[in-house]
Scaffold this active site. Structure first.
Site, short mmCIF file in Angstrom:
data_model
loop_
_atom_site.label_atom_id
_atom_site.label_comp_id
_atom_site.label_asym_id
_atom_site.label_seq_id
_atom_site.Cartn_x
_atom_site.Cartn_y
_atom_site.Cartn_z
N SER A 129 47.58 32.18 44.57
CA SER A 129 46.30 32.35 45.26
C SER A 129 45.52 31.05 45.31
O SER A 129 45.60 30.23 44.38
CB SER A 129 45.47 33.42 44.53
OG SER A 129 44.13 33.40 44.94
N TYR A 154 41.17 36.77 37.37
CA TYR A 154 42.23 36.85 38.38
C TYR A 154 42.84 35.49 38.63
O TYR A 154 44.07 35.33 38.62
CB TYR A 154 41.67 37.43 39.68
CG TYR A 154 42.64 37.38 40.83
CD1 TYR A 154 43.72 38.27 40.90
CD2 TYR A 154 42.50 36.44 41.86
CE1 TYR A 154 44.62 38.22 41.95
CE2 TYR A 154 43.40 36.39 42.92
CZ TYR A 154 44.45 37.27 42.96
OH TYR A 154 45.34 37.21 43.99
#
Length: 316
Positions: A129, A154
């Protein structure tokens, strides 16, 4: 020659699109998903409906943390490529559940890598990501940038996943690619993500929450372009590689809402709120390495992509 491609998280937004493209070109796809209830499992099952009709697709419901289940996946067929998409998603929810995110995104990734090592899989793609760049102020973001300061659990789990991938490449000579996705959108996008949520609220005449003053910048990437990058990465050079997959263009939050208003044919009622923990002011991908090594060449501008998304949404 057709490939046997194994995809974790195949019922998700990106995973289902990648599977469709692989099947369309003649590969066999072995999908795995556990229908995590982060959003309605019925949406994920709908994502699988077209895939299930294809003779080259098979599905196995399991959790990536279940080593015994992974052994049974594929009924003894050795994968040519593993595309590891499965993860607990979302920056803001991870702030509320850091342990849960670490369990799935780190422990689950270790299980997948161990299984792939035992299977002697020739190539692994890991869905990382852009969040790993944290609050990086140097733009555009390059794969060579220092990324040791994530600002959400995350992001930290995705950085940990990259490190594990590098470790398995180093120890066992596995060919692994980490793909840093930049805010992917398009048909079947997760319902809690900004473009999907804003379009829904605008069309329903409801107020939308904008966090910050509307000046935050994002590099939004259309799903077709992401899929092209994933398929290109299947032919990446040997060893360990990291690639940014973005559009390499930015748009502010306020301008994004304006595009959605135009596409929806309605005005948005805005409510501004303070920035949320874990949010970053800007994302912007340097895609020169992906262009050079895997032929990545994004085509869909945010203006065109928003129109396509709203047309899809209205058809639903």
């Amino acid at each position: 020659m057709p490939l046997d491609v194994f995809i974790t998280g195949v019922a998700g937004f990106i995973g289902s699109h990648v599977a469709e493209s692989l099947l369309a070109r003649g590969d066999r796809v072995f999908g795995l998903d556990n229908f995590d209830p982060f959003y309605a499992p019925a949406i994920k099952k709908k994502n699988l409906s077209a895939l299930r009709e294809h003779p080259g697709f098979s599905f196995f419901e399991a959790d990536i943390r279940d080593s015994d289940a992974l052994v049974r996946w594929g009924n003894g067929i050795r994968p040519d490529v593993v595309i590891h998409m499965a993860a607990k998603a979302g920056v803001r929810p991870s702030v509320a559940d850091p342990a849960g995110y670490a369990d799935v995104n780190i422990n689950g990734t270790i299980r997948v890598l161990e299984w792939a090592r035992e299977q002697k899989v020739p190539r692994i793609l890991f869905a990382s990501s852009s969040s790993v760049y944290g609050g990086n102020i140097k733009v555009p973001f390059s794969e060579s940038d220092f990324v040791d300061y994530p600002v959400s659990p995350y992001a930290a789990t995705k950085k940990a996943g990259e490190l594990l991938c590098h470790t398995y490449c180093h120890l066992y000579g596995m060919n692994v690619v980490s793909l840093r996705f930049f805010t992917v959108y398009g048909p079947r996008q997760r319902p809690e993500m900004a473009i999907h949520k804003f379009a829904r609220m605008i069309l329903e005449g409801k107020e939308i929450d904008l966090y910050g003053d509307g000046s935050s910048l994002r590099d939004y990437t259309y799903i077709e372009d992401i899929v092209s990058g994933v398929l290109g990465a299947m032919n990446a050079p040997a060893g360990y590689r990291v690639y940014n997959l973005g559009e390499s263009a930015t748009i502010s939050l306020k301008d994004l809402v304006s595009l959605l208003e135009k596409a929806c044919g309605r005005s948005a009622a805005r409510r501004f709120s303070p920035p949320q923990p874990g949010d970053v002011p800007k994302t912007y991908a340097d895609i020169s390495l992906a262009r050079a090594e895997i032929g990545y060449d994004p085509k869909v501008s945010i203006e065109e992509g928003i129109v396509r998304f709203v047309e899809w949404y209205l058809r639903q």
